[in-house]
Design an enzyme around this catalytic site. Structure first.
Site, PDB file in Angstrom:
ATOM      1  N   GLY A  88     119.800  85.029  15.419  1.00 52.92           N
ATOM      2  CA  GLY A  88     120.510  86.306  15.116  1.00 52.92           C
ATOM      3  C   GLY A  88     119.636  87.337  14.822  1.00 52.92           C
ATOM      4  CG  ASP A  96     128.298  85.779   7.664  1.00 52.77           C
ATOM      5  OD1 ASP A  96     128.072  85.441   6.335  1.00 52.77           O
ATOM      6  OD2 ASP A  96     129.670  85.041   7.994  1.00 52.77           O
TER       7      ASP A  96
HETATM    8  C1  LIG Z   1     128.155  81.867   7.396  1.00 55.06           C
HETATM    9  S1  LIG Z   1     128.352  81.025   8.992  1.00 55.06           S
HETATM   10  C2  LIG Z   1     128.837  82.356   9.984  1.00 55.06           C
HETATM   11  C3  LIG Z   1     130.338  82.624   9.646  1.00 55.06           C
HETATM   12  C4  LIG Z   1     130.978  83.709  10.759  1.00 55.06           C
HETATM   13  N1  LIG Z   1     130.344  84.875  10.765  1.00 55.06           N
HETATM   14  C5  LIG Z   1     132.315  84.017  10.113  1.00 55.06           C
HETATM   15  O1  LIG Z   1     132.555  84.915   9.499  1.00 55.06           O
HETATM   16  O2  LIG Z   1     133.293  83.448  10.608  1.00 55.06           O
HETATM   17  C6  LIG Z   1     126.569  81.335   9.620  1.00 55.06           C
HETATM   18  C7  LIG Z   1     126.198  80.601  10.956  1.00 55.06           C
HETATM   19  O3  LIG Z   1     124.742  80.961  11.431  1.00 55.06           O
HETATM   20  C8  LIG Z   1     124.443  79.838  12.145  1.00 55.06           C
HETATM   21  N2  LIG Z   1     122.952  80.376  12.130  1.00 55.06           N
HETATM   22  C9  LIG Z   1     121.971  79.871  11.201  1.00 55.06           C
HETATM   23  N3  LIG Z   1     120.815  80.316  11.458  1.00 55.06           N
HETATM   24  C10 LIG Z   1     120.900  81.223  12.502  1.00 55.06           C
HETATM   25  C11 LIG Z   1     119.995  81.985  13.200  1.00 55.06           C
HETATM   26  N4  LIG Z   1     118.801  82.019  12.938  1.00 55.06           N
HETATM   27  N5  LIG Z   1     120.569  82.879  14.076  1.00 55.06           N
HETATM   28  C12 LIG Z   1     121.716  82.712  14.469  1.00 55.06           C
HETATM   29  N6  LIG Z   1     122.658  81.799  13.831  1.00 55.06           N
HETATM   30  C13 LIG Z   1     122.281  81.115  12.981  1.00 55.06           C
HETATM   31  C14 LIG Z   1     124.884  78.993  11.585  1.00 55.06           C
HETATM   32  O4  LIG Z   1     124.834  77.612  12.589  1.00 55.06           O
HETATM   33  C15 LIG Z   1     126.259  79.425  11.064  1.00 55.06           C
HETATM   34  O5  LIG Z   1     127.304  78.961  12.182  1.00 55.06           O
END
Ligand SMILES: C[S@@+](CC[C@H](N)C(=O)[O-])C[C@H]1O[C@@H](n2cnc3c(N)ncnc32)[C@H](O)[C@@H]1O
Length: 279
Positions: A146, A166
């Site tokens: 991200g 997020d």
């Molecule tokens: C808090 S959740 C997101 C929830 C979503 N934004 C919502 O409100 O429905 C965080 C997500 O980030 C993903 N994640 C973890 N590290 C990441 C990275 N470096 N880049 C992108 N996604 C990542 C996780 O697998 C997880 O699905």
């Protein structure tokens, strides 16, 4: 990457975040000009609250399950209407057939002229994201870090948009990483609207985060928080926050109505809301 959002979907922190995102999107889609929505940590898009993960924690009961099915007073009914419409029908426990995460919420509220970029790094969640979001010519799902996406995809060609960051806050330096990635993007695109989620566990860490943004010259910052109880010694999540950079001008006013009400619905007598222009 151990974090799985399915265990927490629809909890108090999701309701707080998604309601605020719905208000930002409603405001930004009032102008005809197209906009772009970039979700750097998208999750799987939509969540089955009757599924194994959600049933194991039942966190949704204290979140979306605490939002009444009917009888909201006028101003609140208006503020909640777009988010409730995205939720669709709910059963008597207040549980929707599928709880919309940030990607599904944006997909619902954006218009035909808008675009969505949804980023998710976990391979399994990425596959689920592509599946649950279906086909939509406005949307691209990308399996990418991200923070790299944040660097790569701003400014968007439309020059109008919302960036939602997020992260799971699994690593101890997540505040610093998020601040750094945001500042790099903000220097390239200072007029974008950014919503950065953070836990409220340690006030010094949160203050330092906002201090870093101010020290870098970011001026329009709205600090929004909801704490159900004072921070716990074992670090359980009882407080949630959103830093909104370049917020729509009505957001602070709306948050002053929404957040105290959410505190009263989802928390006990110790619940607190915070709405502060960081200057
Ligand atoms: C808090 S959740 C997101 C929830 C979503 N934004 C919502 O409100 O429905 C965080 C997500 O980030 C993903 N994640 C973890 N590290 C990441 C990275 N470096 N880049 C992108 N996604 C990542 C996780 O697998 C997880 O699905």
């Amino acid at each position: 990457m151990n974090y799985r959002h399915a265990f927490h979907a629809g909890n108090f922190a999701d309701v707080f975040k998604h309601l605020l995102l719905s208000r930002i999107l409603v405001y930004m889609t009032q102008k005809d000009a197209p906009m772009r929505y970039l979700d750097t940590h998208a999750g799987v898009g939509r969540y089955d609250l009757a599924g194994e993960e959600a049933q194991r924690t039942l966190e949704w009961r204290g979140g979306v399950g605490a939002i009444p099915l009917r009888g909201l007073p006028g101003p609140l009914a208006d503020l909640l209407a777009p988010w409730l419409a995205a939720l669709g029908e709910r059963d008597e426990q207040g549980r929707p057939a599928a709880y919309p995460g940030s990607p599904a919420l944006a997909q619902y509220l954006l218009r035909s002229q808008d675009k969505l970029i949804l980023c998710e790094l976990h391979p399994k969640d990425f596959r689920a994201l592509r599946e649950t979001m279906g086909r939509d010519r406005r949307m691209k799902c990308i399996e990418i870090d991200g923070y790299m996406a944040l660097k790569a995809y701003v400014p968007p060609p439309e020059r109008r948009g919302l960036v939602v960051v997020d992260p799971p806050f699994e690593s101890v330096d997540e505040f610093e990483r998020m601040a750094q990635a945001f500042l790099d993007a903000w220097r390239k695109w200072p007029t974008g609207v950014y919503a950065l989620w953070h836990p409220v566990k340690d006030e010094r860490a949160t203050d330092a985060f906002y201090g870093d943004l101010r020290a870098a010259g970011v001026e329009k910052i709205l600090r929004l928080e909801l704490s159900l109880a004072p921070p716990t010694a074992e670090g359980r999540l009882v407080g949630t926050g959103l830093a909104v950079i370049n917020p729509p001008h009505v957001l602070a006013q709306e948050a002053r109505v929404l957040l105290p009400w959410l505190a009263s619905r989802m928390g006990g007598p110790q619940a607190r809301a915070r709405v502060e222009d960081v200057a």
